[in-house]
Design a protein around this motif. Sequence first.
Motif, PDB file in Angstrom:
ATOM      1  N   ARG A 103       4.971  -2.826  11.232  1.00 45.34           N
ATOM      2  CA  ARG A 103       4.320  -3.942  10.539  1.00 45.34           C
ATOM      3  C   ARG A 103       5.109  -5.235  10.703  1.00 45.34           C
ATOM      4  O   ARG A 103       4.533  -6.312  10.886  1.00 45.34           O
ATOM      5  N   GLU A 145       4.888  -9.568   9.657  1.00 42.37           N
ATOM      6  CA  GLU A 145       4.640  -9.212   8.257  1.00 42.37           C
ATOM      7  C   GLU A 145       5.942  -8.669   7.676  1.00 42.37           C
ATOM      8  O   GLU A 145       6.264  -7.499   7.843  1.00 42.37           O
ATOM      9  N   GLN A 147       8.884  -6.954   5.650  1.00 39.88           N
ATOM     10  CA  GLN A 147       8.843  -5.700   4.893  1.00 39.88           C
ATOM     11  C   GLN A 147      10.071  -5.591   3.994  1.00 39.88           C
ATOM     12  O   GLN A 147      11.174  -5.989   4.375  1.00 39.88           O
ATOM     13  N   ARG A 195      10.752 -11.566  -3.045  1.00 35.91           N
ATOM     14  CA  ARG A 195       9.600 -12.342  -3.513  1.00 35.91           C
ATOM     15  C   ARG A 195       9.224 -13.459  -2.547  1.00 35.91           C
ATOM     16  O   ARG A 195       8.044 -13.796  -2.422  1.00 35.91           O
ATOM     17  N   LEU A 253       6.272  -5.628  -7.808  1.00 39.60           N
ATOM     18  CA  LEU A 253       5.883  -6.360  -6.605  1.00 39.60           C
ATOM     19  C   LEU A 253       5.176  -5.406  -5.642  1.00 39.60           C
ATOM     20  O   LEU A 253       5.741  -4.394  -5.234  1.00 39.60           O
ATOM     21  N   ARG A 254       3.971  -5.732  -5.290  1.00 45.97           N
ATOM     22  CA  ARG A 254       3.212  -4.877  -4.378  1.00 45.97           C
ATOM     23  C   ARG A 254       3.836  -4.823  -2.987  1.00 45.97           C
ATOM     24  O   ARG A 254       3.590  -3.895  -2.223  1.00 45.97           O
ATOM     25  N   THR A 255       4.627  -5.839  -2.677  1.00 44.21           N
ATOM     26  CA  THR A 255       5.185  -5.929  -1.322  1.00 44.21           C
ATOM     27  C   THR A 255       6.419  -5.052  -1.133  1.00 44.21           C
ATOM     28  O   THR A 255       6.908  -4.934  -0.017  1.00 44.21           O
TER      29      THR A 255
END
Length: 1008
Positions: free
Chosen positions: A30, A35, A37, A174, A208-210
Amino acid sequence: MLGGVETRSVSPVFVGRADELAVLTDALTRAAGQEPQALLIGGEAGVGKTRLTEEFLSEATRRGAVVAVGGCVEIGAEGLPFAPFSTALRGLHRLLPEELAAAAAGQEDELARILPELGETARGPHDEESTARLFELTARMLERLAADRTLVLVLEDLHWADASTRHLLAYLFRALGSGRLVVVATYRADDVHRRHPLRPLLAELDRLRTVVRIELPRFNRAEVRRQLAGILASRPDEEFVDSVFERSDGNAFFVEELVACRENDCRAGLTESLRDLLLVRVEVLPDAAQRVVRIVAEGGSTVEYPLLRAVAGLTEDELIEALRAAVGANILLATPEGDGYRFRHSLVREAVSDDLLPGERARVNRRYAEAVEADESLLRAEERTIRLASYWYCANDPAKALPAVLAASVTARCRHAYSEQLRLLERALDLWDSAPEEVRSRLRPADYTEVYPPCGCDPAATPLHRLDLVAEATVAARFGGERERALKMTKTALRMLEDGHDPLREAWFWTERSRLVASLGRGDGWEELARAQELVKGLPPSQVHADVLVRAAGWGMLHNPGPDNLAAAERAVAYARMVGAEETELNARITVASMLTDAGEPEAGFAELHAVLERATELGLTVIAGRVHINLSSQLEAMGRSREAVELAERGVELVSRSRLLDTEAWVCGNMAESLYNLGRWDEATEAAGRTLRVGQSAAPRGSASARLGYLALARGELTEAATQLAAAQAHFGTHDTQPQHRIPLYRLAIGIAEGAGRIADVRAETTDAIAAGFPLGQHRYAWPLLLASASAEADARGLPAAEAGRTAALQVLRDAARRLATPAPVWTAHADYLRAELLRAEGLDTVADWTAVEAAIRPLERPYLLARAGHRLAEARLAAGCDREDAADLLREAHATADRLGSRRLREDLALLARRARIPLAPDLPRAAPAPDGDPVEALGLTSRERDVLRLVAAGNTNRQIAEELFISPKTASVHVSNILAKLGVQGRGEAAALAHRLRLFVPVAG
């Protein structure tokens, strides 16, 4: 003898963890697609976190990724500031020297606080935004570095991380928005007890979804068998597998230790104590090797070879032979850089350290400290002072530890590691009474306490006092975001000052307490400032005195503007000038200039603000220059000069963003959002408000941004979103923020939401509360829109049964409030005209002349939304009066085009309905139909005849049962009709439907 013999206890076969490794490699894939990670790997000590990480890094390297690893360092009771980041970035500096230099270009002096190899650190500024600036620069550097290559950053042993490392990691997780970057952090889960400092961070990251969190379980029996087969290079005996599985409970490291004990005939390996299991292989080493292992255990996570040689007391040949034995037994490992040694597993180091006798531990730490003092080259410069402080502290020598701890606190501050500085200062306070008076008398005053005056008349010759340390700790706690601890520090200091013999320092602590109380939402800070003012009254001019006056004037400007506060601000300027405190003077001049503008002398105020900006720029005082941009853009907007305000704000954002003054940037962006809204540049306003929310560190600018997003939602007809933003703003401001510039806009937003939902009683209640709270000097910019919104709500509700009671009194309240408001610029004169016309419309007395005057006053002002609303009312009035339809049509088309461009659904629909009722095509090229005064205006909304009857009764305030009785239908049928009507009108409730019907005069014929 074990010298030269390597004990094989690690399986060459990677066992299990297939799912966890797949998650990591998927993150790598990813990241290759730009993106970023973020992953956390947790598990108990010895469960296999390091082995999993090593396998992942091997795969990342095979795929061409650049890999950097850094570990948190346990030094005494605290870690080294930013240790894992410094180590990892140092690795990147070796691998990609030119690329890293390019990524850090222009910010080397700031980033050197984390990576000293970049050069000398900047002297300042030191403030509450310093750490956030450093974090932002680090994130942007990593993004640039990972723009065209996959970068894997691994931070190990997060359970030992210092507070600054934890905060930076949370910020990165974040803030990273782009780049081929993978950040992996590992931690020992069994160490994270309920009060462990890592626990809040883990809870925050879980939200945090990330962030992907991987928890490693222990091995099952089959996996233990595979691990044993790999270690032994043969199939293990099943009885041995059962024994090892039972003893290790599936912990991979304990499996290895049990095998090593059997291979070396360590019978104690089968005792009940796992600690004994870890120590038994150390105890079979040669005496010299055991001695070296004990020394390494106290040196920290890693011990440099030159330092070890200086401490061990062995010849170099003896030391190397001892190290060879320890490395061969898999107790110690050489560091990847080849410059030192560490334990293969921290569990062994902890067991060895715990086994030392108290006197033995103190002696080893003393030898480390003496070696470092004798030869500073033994340690890196950025680590030296902090490790020296730890060594002396663990040596139980307060006379040596106190000066070393204070020196370490200075190093921490220089790196913007304020949380570590605070902990070191707290340690110094603990050591204070134990240190000899002779040592304390040689200590010089505090390192950094803003305008606080160190005790004594001559700081260069006067020794440090305990109170000075408390002051320094207070500032460090505030800079580090630990306001609760700072507040406790001020309480401690004020208790020390209860005898009343030191009013100046007492005033300083009360001033600190004022800002802390306000920032924590415990009050507005005035009571504390008043105490400070009383204390400095009658004292000779000083920086503290000037600072108290400046803060009091600033408080007055924001909470209770008026002539008294202007005089106080001018007095602050004079005091600051007398004592040569130019920075304080410039701050006071900003306050004076802003008050002059509010008092009706805008040109004098603007001239002074420009003069301060010029001087601050000349002195390189970016913080003050940023404050000028905040106040000047705000004051320009207050005078209706929105275009100038935007241009100035854009320059301000460029200036402060370079220095990463994040809260200042947030305020400037928030002001820009307000001006862009008024100029009709709503998409840009949304982006500016969003940027405020992204970069703002404090509650106040974020609250203002939420309010501005609420205004935009309200103007677009999005009531639910407006209510959401109102709630967010209220949460940011809290219950103790009484500043009119924050309070009045929230009242205005609440009025608009209540009006949109048809709750006229709530409109009146909010208006009454807002007027009762008052509109102080300079707050006309917020008060006029509030009164106008309330008057418009009253006019739209004319004829609504629920609005009739109390209407006359409500209109009189608005007229009385308007008479007390200033109109210092054409934009506010236009608002006064608009308000007068709306009040007349609320009584059914407005005329074409009234609205013609309003439209003419607004047209030159660059206020497209306000102009479109006025055009709507003028067109409506002209049609009702039977005036020239062509003029009304032109007004409708112009207003409709503006509403369409802005995305104001509510205004667009109101205009479209008026045009349909008057049979005026909004597209200019369409044929114009003749007026149809007898046509049904409800028809344009797509309502059936029955739905029209139901809507008329809803608008009259009838319930479903009353509607059913009136129309001879069942209550259920009435309910179905009401639901259909709400859907067709695009409203959410009966009150909103009734308000819409009355606002659009659906049941009142319009003259053609």
